[in-house]
Design a protein around this motif. Sequence first.
Motif, PDB file in Angstrom:
ATOM      1  N   ALA A 123      34.937 -28.343 -37.966  1.00 41.64           N
ATOM      2  CA  ALA A 123      35.229 -29.424 -36.915  1.00 41.64           C
ATOM      3  C   ALA A 123      34.105 -29.882 -36.247  1.00 41.64           C
ATOM      4  N   GLY A 187      28.985 -24.444 -23.686  1.00 48.87           N
ATOM      5  CA  GLY A 187      29.896 -25.013 -24.269  1.00 48.87           C
ATOM      6  C   GLY A 187      31.347 -24.758 -23.838  1.00 48.87           C
ATOM      7  N   ALA A 188      32.394 -25.278 -24.322  1.00 41.60           N
ATOM      8  CA  ALA A 188      33.804 -25.496 -23.899  1.00 41.60           C
ATOM      9  C   ALA A 188      34.238 -24.032 -24.189  1.00 41.60           C
ATOM     10  N   LEU A 192      36.286 -21.677 -21.443  1.00 40.30           N
ATOM     11  CA  LEU A 192      37.606 -21.034 -22.039  1.00 40.30           C
ATOM     12  C   LEU A 192      37.754 -19.548 -21.678  1.00 40.30           C
ATOM     13  N   TYR A 213      44.618 -24.099 -31.419  1.00 37.85           N
ATOM     14  CA  TYR A 213      43.217 -24.216 -31.816  1.00 37.85           C
ATOM     15  C   TYR A 213      42.772 -22.632 -32.018  1.00 37.85           C
ATOM     16  N   LEU A 258      45.777 -28.787 -24.877  1.00 37.39           N
ATOM     17  CA  LEU A 258      44.928 -29.799 -24.897  1.00 37.39           C
ATOM     18  C   LEU A 258      45.837 -31.000 -25.153  1.00 37.39           C
ATOM     19  N   ASN A 263      43.763 -30.159 -30.900  1.00 35.00           N
ATOM     20  CA  ASN A 263      43.251 -29.592 -32.285  1.00 35.00           C
ATOM     21  C   ASN A 263      44.184 -28.290 -32.760  1.00 35.00           C
ATOM     22  N   ASP A 291      42.035 -28.118 -21.793  1.00 31.79           N
ATOM     23  CA  ASP A 291      40.758 -28.250 -22.779  1.00 31.79           C
ATOM     24  C   ASP A 291      40.862 -29.866 -23.157  1.00 31.79           C
ATOM     25  N   TYR A 294      38.544 -33.318 -26.514  1.00 35.89           N
ATOM     26  CA  TYR A 294      38.344 -34.590 -27.391  1.00 35.89           C
ATOM     27  C   TYR A 294      38.957 -35.736 -26.556  1.00 35.89           C
ATOM     28  N   SER A 321      33.093 -30.844 -23.005  1.00 32.98           N
ATOM     29  CA  SER A 321      31.798 -30.292 -23.479  1.00 32.98           C
ATOM     30  C   SER A 321      31.107 -31.446 -24.062  1.00 32.98           C
ATOM     31  N   LYS A 324      30.358 -31.808 -28.544  1.00 34.01           N
ATOM     32  CA  LYS A 324      31.216 -32.674 -29.480  1.00 34.01           C
ATOM     33  C   LYS A 324      30.692 -34.217 -29.552  1.00 34.01           C
TER      34      LYS A 324
END
Length: 480
Positions: A123, A187-188, A192, A213, A258, A263, A291, A294, A321, A324
């Motif tokens: 991804a 980053g995410a 997390l 995910y 999410l 995802n 999260d 997206y 984040s 992406k």
Amino acid sequence: MDTVLTASSRKAETLYFQLAEDLAQAIANGTLQPGEKLPSIRKLSAQRQVSLSTVMEAYRELEDRGLIEARPQSGFYVRITRAFVAPELTQPPQKPSDVVVDPLLAPAELARLHDLKVDFGLAILSPKLFPNQAIQRILAQVTRHDPDILADYGKPIGDVELRRQIARRALTWGGQIDADEILITHGALEALNLCLRAVTQPGDVVAIESPAYFGLLQILESFQLKALEIPTHPQTGISIEALELATRNGQVKACVLLPNFSNPLGSLMPDDNKRRLVELLESRNVPLIEDDIYGEFFYHGERPRPAKAFDRTGNVMLIASFTKMVAPAFRVGWVVAGRWHRELEQLKFINTYSTPLPLQRAIARFLENGGYDHHLRRLRRACADQVNAAVSAIQRYFPADTRLHVPQGGYVLWVELGGNVDTLELLQRALAEGIAFTPGPLFSPSRSYRNCLRICCVEPWTVRHEKAIQRLGELAAVRG
Ligand SMILES: Cc1ncc(COP(=O)(O)O)c(C=O)c1O
């Protein structure tokens, strides 16, 4: 209302719109048949005595309406719209389970071990889709004007310039977030990790969507947490009713979701469900780790609101984040941890201390005046085009009993195959031909979804992708 009417009537008067209307009419009355090739842009422009850009815009409009599609190096075609069988609410086991993820099935591992011609597994968007030159220029400016920044550890909470930009942008979805409530992370993924560490102990049960995910599953596994998979609808996300039942007996200690373009499902939770979700978890004293990586990848209309928009008590920890969206290599993410802000700051301190300051500052400057909005519009359009192309290729080449929900954002597709197709076996046959995807069981601690696969649409669509989908469809049609 007036402005809407004026804008749409102005649009209706344009040449491209009239042309698009004529063609849409011809498709509706069957003059142009499904699968038929449309005249080339040059030919139609000569026939209708309009400019090339007018024809191009008309074709764009018809693409947006889902009536036609561009096929790489071939031209525009009337879309064959074979409706997919609608996918249903997933039915995972109702008991919490230990999480063991098979690392050999992870997309990065598949890419490392095989010589791939087409990788639908990872991804990670194509480098072509990122503003690399702008970022390079801004990073050079940042370090030139302030060389000492290279010797600066920064603070665990992160760069104030970046936090201000994030707070400012949260206003677009109605978020009233103070820059001091934001913590910048690696980053995410780091966010997390920190959130789960703050609110759980080994052995606790965490409610997750199903499928979920796999990176999250790997974190749960590393913390020895149990996962409770909650039934999830490919269109509207997690079932609030099922979550209500699952949280009755106090076993669930946290929930990770999410709500926007999940995802792998691509589901988008309606606002009303988000409100109910936040109220339910608040009343059950279960923190929600959201999260929203997206959330900016919507194809139409307004940016969907995160569930955090309905949080009045700080029970929602919102993660996002820039990996992406702006610069994957920088690995800059962030979290608004609500009630757990102080704890997260402490955990960040002991985990990685801080996120590299020059990289944070470069992103802050890009957000401030580097054309971020323009870039996001292009990125969303590219993702929508890639997903549309993949959907219509799957429509053309996959067996008739394939189930698929066409997402409204993001760039992953969840494909459910009929019969007794086993995507773990399918993967081996596909890998032998240089094609990768992610098999369904990787997204479930109970190893469900053996008949499902995730397709990531990360590159501009080409004949190579088209042929790979065709081949996957052929392989999937071989039933044991
Ligand atoms: C749902 C989800 N969350 C988190 C991540 C990790 O994000 P980051 O690269 O910012 O660490 C990913 C990456 O694919 C993802 O898909």
